[in-house]
Design an enzyme around this catalytic site. Structure first.
Site, PDB file in Angstrom:
ATOM      1  N   LYS A   1      18.513   6.186  64.973  1.00 14.31           N
ATOM      2  CA  LYS A   1      19.168   5.689  63.755  1.00 14.31           C
ATOM      3  C   LYS A   1      18.295   4.746  62.922  1.00 14.31           C
ATOM      4  O   LYS A   1      18.683   4.338  61.823  1.00 14.31           O
ATOM      5  CB  LYS A   1      20.443   4.906  64.127  1.00 14.31           C
ATOM      6  CG  LYS A   1      21.404   5.664  64.995  1.00 14.31           C
ATOM      7  CD  LYS A   1      22.455   4.760  65.636  1.00 14.31           C
ATOM      8  CE  LYS A   1      23.256   5.495  66.681  1.00 14.31           C
ATOM      9  NZ  LYS A   1      22.701   5.410  68.043  1.00 14.31           N
TER      10      LYS A   1
ATOM     11  N   ASP B   1      24.336  -1.403  67.295  1.00 16.05           N
ATOM     12  CA  ASP B   1      24.401   0.061  67.186  1.00 16.05           C
ATOM     13  C   ASP B   1      25.549   0.486  66.266  1.00 16.05           C
ATOM     14  O   ASP B   1      25.387   1.364  65.419  1.00 16.05           O
ATOM     15  CB  ASP B   1      24.569   0.675  68.585  1.00 16.05           C
ATOM     16  CG  ASP B   1      24.550   2.190  68.541  1.00 16.05           C
ATOM     17  OD1 ASP B   1      23.455   2.754  68.327  1.00 16.05           O
ATOM     18  OD2 ASP B   1      25.615   2.805  68.678  1.00 16.05           O
TER      19      ASP B   1
ATOM     20  N   THR C   1      13.853   9.416  70.224  1.00 20.06           N
ATOM     21  CA  THR C   1      13.537   8.099  70.773  1.00 20.06           C
ATOM     22  C   THR C   1      14.570   7.108  70.233  1.00 20.06           C
ATOM     23  O   THR C   1      15.369   7.456  69.368  1.00 20.06           O
ATOM     24  CB  THR C   1      12.137   7.611  70.322  1.00 20.06           C
ATOM     25  OG1 THR C   1      12.232   7.102  68.979  1.00 20.06           O
ATOM     26  CG2 THR C   1      11.096   8.728  70.333  1.00 20.06           C
TER      27      THR C   1
ATOM     28  N   LEU D   1      29.788  14.762  66.778  1.00 23.74           N
ATOM     29  CA  LEU D   1      30.923  14.917  65.841  1.00 23.74           C
ATOM     30  C   LEU D   1      30.420  15.014  64.394  1.00 23.74           C
ATOM     31  O   LEU D   1      29.449  14.347  64.034  1.00 23.74           O
ATOM     32  CB  LEU D   1      31.879  13.711  65.953  1.00 23.74           C
ATOM     33  CG  LEU D   1      32.525  13.455  67.311  1.00 23.74           C
ATOM     34  CD1 LEU D   1      33.312  12.137  67.287  1.00 23.74           C
ATOM     35  CD2 LEU D   1      33.453  14.599  67.684  1.00 23.74           C
TER      36      LEU D   1
ATOM     37  N   GLY E   1      14.109  11.576  77.108  1.00 25.40           N
ATOM     38  CA  GLY E   1      15.144  10.888  77.896  1.00 25.40           C
ATOM     39  C   GLY E   1      16.394  11.738  77.963  1.00 25.40           C
ATOM     40  O   GLY E   1      16.327  12.973  78.016  1.00 25.40           O
ATOM     41  N   ASN E   2      17.559  11.075  77.928  1.00 22.15           N
ATOM     42  CA  ASN E   2      18.846  11.791  78.034  1.00 22.15           C
ATOM     43  C   ASN E   2      18.941  12.913  77.009  1.00 22.15           C
ATOM     44  O   ASN E   2      19.186  14.069  77.346  1.00 22.15           O
ATOM     45  CB  ASN E   2      20.007  10.819  77.768  1.00 22.15           C
ATOM     46  CG  ASN E   2      20.095   9.728  78.805  1.00 22.15           C
ATOM     47  OD1 ASN E   2      20.104  10.004  80.000  1.00 22.15           O
ATOM     48  ND2 ASN E   2      20.143   8.490  78.355  1.00 22.15           N
ATOM     49  N   VAL E   3      18.752  12.560  75.751  1.00 21.61           N
ATOM     50  CA  VAL E   3      18.981  13.516  74.658  1.00 21.61           C
ATOM     51  C   VAL E   3      17.846  14.536  74.577  1.00 21.61           C
ATOM     52  O   VAL E   3      18.083  15.750  74.514  1.00 21.61           O
ATOM     53  CB  VAL E   3      19.133  12.763  73.309  1.00 21.61           C
ATOM     54  CG1 VAL E   3      19.275  13.745  72.152  1.00 21.61           C
ATOM     55  CG2 VAL E   3      20.334  11.820  73.356  1.00 21.61           C
ATOM     56  N   GLY E   4      16.592  14.054  74.600  1.00 20.18           N
ATOM     57  CA  GLY E   4      15.441  14.945  74.444  1.00 20.18           C
ATOM     58  C   GLY E   4      15.382  15.994  75.537  1.00 20.18           C
ATOM     59  O   GLY E   4      15.175  17.184  75.271  1.00 20.18           O
TER      60      GLY E   4
ATOM     61  N   LYS F   1      25.566   2.276  62.446  1.00 17.86           N
ATOM     62  CA  LYS F   1      26.368   3.452  62.056  1.00 17.86           C
ATOM     63  C   LYS F   1      27.146   3.172  60.772  1.00 17.86           C
ATOM     64  O   LYS F   1      27.243   4.039  59.889  1.00 17.86           O
ATOM     65  CB  LYS F   1      27.321   3.836  63.191  1.00 17.86           C
ATOM     66  CG  LYS F   1      26.595   4.402  64.399  1.00 17.86           C
ATOM     67  CD  LYS F   1      27.506   4.550  65.590  1.00 17.86           C
ATOM     68  CE  LYS F   1      26.743   5.115  66.780  1.00 17.86           C
ATOM     69  NZ  LYS F   1      27.404   4.964  68.061  1.00 17.86           N
TER      70      LYS F   1
HETATM   71  N1  LIG Z   1      22.680   8.934  74.447  1.00 14.91           N
HETATM   72  C1  LIG Z   1      23.580   9.221  73.514  1.00 14.91           C
HETATM   73  O1  LIG Z   1      24.743   9.489  73.782  1.00 14.91           O
HETATM   74  C2  LIG Z   1      23.167   9.254  72.083  1.00 14.91           C
HETATM   75  C3  LIG Z   1      24.073   9.692  71.097  1.00 14.91           C
HETATM   76  C4  LIG Z   1      23.675   9.716  69.748  1.00 14.91           C
HETATM   77  C5  LIG Z   1      22.407   9.276  69.412  1.00 14.91           C
HETATM   78  N2  LIG Z   1      21.575   8.837  70.385  1.00 14.91           N
HETATM   79  C6  LIG Z   1      20.253   8.385  70.020  1.00 14.91           C
HETATM   80  O2  LIG Z   1      19.290   9.240  70.631  1.00 14.91           O
HETATM   81  C7  LIG Z   1      18.100   8.500  70.884  1.00 14.91           C
HETATM   82  C8  LIG Z   1      17.665   8.747  72.319  1.00 14.91           C
HETATM   83  O3  LIG Z   1      18.672   8.280  73.186  1.00 14.91           O
HETATM   84  P1  LIG Z   1      18.547   8.554  74.774  1.00 14.91           P
HETATM   85  O4  LIG Z   1      19.837   8.167  75.358  1.00 14.91           O
HETATM   86  O5  LIG Z   1      17.995   9.910  75.003  1.00 14.91           O
HETATM   87  O6  LIG Z   1      17.429   7.461  75.157  1.00 14.91           O
HETATM   88  P2  LIG Z   1      16.485   7.435  76.459  1.00 14.91           P
HETATM   89  O7  LIG Z   1      17.099   8.228  77.555  1.00 14.91           O
HETATM   90  O8  LIG Z   1      16.112   6.030  76.716  1.00 14.91           O
HETATM   91  O9  LIG Z   1      15.157   8.227  75.987  1.00 14.91           O
HETATM   92  C9  LIG Z   1      14.308   7.700  75.025  1.00 14.91           C
HETATM   93  C10 LIG Z   1      13.035   8.510  75.062  1.00 14.91           C
HETATM   94  O10 LIG Z   1      12.227   8.106  73.961  1.00 14.91           O
HETATM   95  C11 LIG Z   1      10.876   7.945  74.434  1.00 14.91           C
HETATM   96  N3  LIG Z   1      10.140   7.073  73.533  1.00 14.91           N
HETATM   97  C12 LIG Z   1      10.311   5.749  73.316  1.00 14.91           C
HETATM   98  N4  LIG Z   1       9.422   5.314  72.401  1.00 14.91           N
HETATM   99  C13 LIG Z   1       8.693   6.394  72.027  1.00 14.91           C
HETATM  100  C14 LIG Z   1       7.610   6.610  71.127  1.00 14.91           C
HETATM  101  N5  LIG Z   1       7.117   5.606  70.406  1.00 14.91           N
HETATM  102  N6  LIG Z   1       7.092   7.847  71.013  1.00 14.91           N
HETATM  103  C15 LIG Z   1       7.565   8.887  71.734  1.00 14.91           C
HETATM  104  N7  LIG Z   1       8.601   8.749  72.622  1.00 14.91           N
HETATM  105  C16 LIG Z   1       9.144   7.521  72.759  1.00 14.91           C
HETATM  106  C17 LIG Z   1      11.044   7.400  75.821  1.00 14.91           C
HETATM  107  O11 LIG Z   1       9.828   7.550  76.528  1.00 14.91           O
HETATM  108  P3  LIG Z   1       9.487   6.687  77.841  1.00 14.91           P
HETATM  109  O12 LIG Z   1      10.336   7.269  78.911  1.00 14.91           O
HETATM  110  O13 LIG Z   1       8.032   6.916  78.001  1.00 14.91           O
HETATM  111  O14 LIG Z   1       9.847   5.269  77.500  1.00 14.91           O
HETATM  112  C18 LIG Z   1      12.176   8.295  76.324  1.00 14.91           C
HETATM  113  O15 LIG Z   1      11.649   9.534  76.745  1.00 14.91           O
HETATM  114  C19 LIG Z   1      18.428   7.036  70.556  1.00 14.91           C
HETATM  115  O16 LIG Z   1      17.931   6.721  69.296  1.00 14.91           O
HETATM  116  C20 LIG Z   1      19.963   6.993  70.552  1.00 14.91           C
HETATM  117  O17 LIG Z   1      20.496   6.037  69.677  1.00 14.91           O
HETATM  118  C21 LIG Z   1      21.914   8.831  71.694  1.00 14.91           C
HETATM  119  N1  LIG Z   2      24.816   4.101  72.309  1.00 13.14           N
HETATM  120  C1  LIG Z   2      25.473   4.905  71.343  1.00 13.14           C
HETATM  121  C2  LIG Z   2      25.026   6.338  71.492  1.00 13.14           C
HETATM  122  C3  LIG Z   2      25.520   7.181  70.361  1.00 13.14           C
HETATM  123  O1  LIG Z   2      24.913   6.814  69.160  1.00 13.14           O
HETATM  124  C4  LIG Z   2      26.970   4.799  71.511  1.00 13.14           C
HETATM  125  O2  LIG Z   2      27.377   4.302  72.544  1.00 13.14           O
HETATM  126  O3  LIG Z   2      27.729   5.197  70.647  1.00 13.14           O
END
Ligand SMILES: NC(=O)c1ccc[n+]([C@@H]2O[C@H](COP(=O)([O-])OP(=O)(O)OC[C@H]3O[C@@H](n4cnc5c(N)ncnc54)[C@H](OP(=O)(O)O)[C@@H]3O)[C@@H](O)[C@H]2O)c1
Ligand SMILES: N[C@@H](CCO)C(=O)O
Length: 358
Positions: free
Chosen positions: A117, A217, A93, A151, A12-15, A221
């Site tokens: 998390k 969330d 994920t 951060l 997704g966004n991060v990956g 944290k």
């Molecule tokens: N976005 C931020 O700013 C941010 C900041 C810090 C931490 N995070 C953390 O980073 C993680 C990802 O966030 P994101 O924003 O990238 O989310 P996202 O865009 O929704 O992407 C999530 C990804 O995880 C995949 N997924 C879900 N279940 C899975 C499983 N069982 N096995 C393998 N892949 C799986 C999804 O696949 P499908 O598309 O097939 O559903 C999707 O590719 C979260 O835990 C979030 O808390 C995010």
């Molecule tokens: N959804 C989370 C992403 C970062 O962990 C936030 O808004 O802080």
């Protein structure tokens, strides 16, 4: 040249940003750090793509075209056959269930780097068992992006704890998405649901934005930081102000929430109308190490105060410690977003690689 081999879960966004950053940084990492990062397997929730040579810039198309339904065992078997060294599973994920795989991954030779998390916020028993398993198998677990995205929050608190610096309180805006939402909502004439949608499009919210709005969330944290500082707490002990009305909460579907999110508008408009001219709404978390109270809530702040003047998706962490006294150490900056988070994951990977053999 030291090599690390990543299996990326979550595109997704991060990956996806992480893959781009790795591809961009690959040459410079080889030259300057003597480190080669390969990503032989990329998987989302349904399909996986196995690539024997280095990942190509076309990986997204390749995943779509050549990816196939998989089970974790397929991946474990594949990496065993290929005899990859320095294996790291990257959990990008937001999945509650995926974390159940951590034990099999560790037993199969993986270190773990997680943006997710969940593993750090399950029961204390799970938290301790995971660390026991890591120790038994001499594996590392890095998760700086669990709090404050890119951060350096976890590392800073861990360093204080290790050096016996007494941390008394951590307070601030812990959520990048809720920061963006309330900063924008209080500054502009837009409906709350519109601002919420914007935060999703910008990649700040969790896949299910109710995880942010419910306070879950931020509560996660707080728990992660509390545990880092030796606090023995369970998630259920956190006081959380839930901003999701009962008819839109986790009992109903995400689709239903998106269809009805306009129901949030009058609730937040009422709060906004109650503000004085120099006030704004902010979403704060507070971890009080002296009382053991973890609290997540909405507050009213003066527009000119440190939290009141936050911009965009900025988080701000005020860390009160014995040596810093009345003036906290403040770490402030983007608290969400794909680029900063992926960079944080990449930094974790490089730090982990330093601990691994060539
Ligand atoms: N976005 C931020 O700013 C941010 C900041 C810090 C931490 N995070 C953390 O980073 C993680 C990802 O966030 P994101 O924003 O990238 O989310 P996202 O865009 O929704 O992407 C999530 C990804 O995880 C995949 N997924 C879900 N279940 C899975 C499983 N069982 N096995 C393998 N892949 C799986 C999804 O696949 P499908 O598309 O097939 O559903 C999707 O590719 C979260 O835990 C979030 O808390 C995010
Ligand atoms: N959804 C989370 C992403 C970062 O962990 C936030 O808004 O802080």
């Amino acid at each position: 040249m030291k090599k690390i081999n990543l299996v990326l879960f979550g595109t997704g966004n991060v990956g996806s940003k992480l893959v781009h950053q790795v591809l961009q940084a690959r040459k410079i990492l080889q030259e300057k750090e003597g480190l080669e990062i390969n990503i032989p397997v990329i998987a989302n929730s349904t399909i996986a793509f196995f690539q024997k040579e280095n990942q190509q810039p076309s990986w997204e198309t390749d995943l779509e075209k050549f990816g196939f339904p998989y089970k974790l065992n397929d991946i474990l078997e594949y990496v065993r056959q290929q005899n990859y060294e320095n294996l790291i599973a990257v959990d990008a994920t937001a999945s509650e269930e995926f974390v159940d795989h951590y034990f099999s991954l560790i037993e199969s030779g993986f270190h773990i780097v997680a943006a997710n998390k969940v593993a750090n916020t399950r029961s204390s028993q799970f938290y301790l068992e995971l660390r026991k398993k890591l120790r038994e198998h001499h594996k590392f677990f890095f998760y700086e992006t669990n709090v404050g995205a890119g951060l350096p929050i976890v590392e800073t608190l861990r360093s204080f704890h290790r050096s016996n610096e007494r941390v008394t309180k951590v307070r601030g805006v812990f959520s990048g998405s809720l920061s963006y939402i309330f900063n924008t909502y209080c500054a502009e004439e837009k409906a709350f649901s519109e601002v919420l949608s914007e935060a999703g499009v910008k990649g700040f919210t969790e896949p299910d934005p109710r995880v942010d709005l419910s306070g879950k969330d931020v509560a996660r944290k707080l728990l992660i930081l509390g545990r880092e500082l030796g606090l023995e707490k369970e998630f259920e002990e956190i006081t959380i102000q839930d901003l999701v009305p009962p008819h839109l909460n986790g009992q109903s579907t995400l689709k239903n929430f998106h269809e009805k999110k306009k129901d949030l508008d009058p609730i937040f408009l009422k709060l906004k109308k109650e503000l004085k001219q120099d006030e704004v709404i902010r979403h704060v978390g507070e971890l009080d190490l002296q009382t053991g109270i973890l609290d997540v809530k909405l507050v009213t702040e003066k527009r000119t105060s440190a939290l009141g003047s936050l911009q965009n998706a900025d988080s701000s962490f005020e860390i009160f410690t014995e040596s810093y006294g009345e003036q906290p150490l403040v770490i402030k900056g983007a608290g969400a977003g794909a680029a900063v988070t992926a960079r944080g994951v990449l930094t974790d990977l490089i730090k982990l690689a330093e601990k691994l053999p060539s």
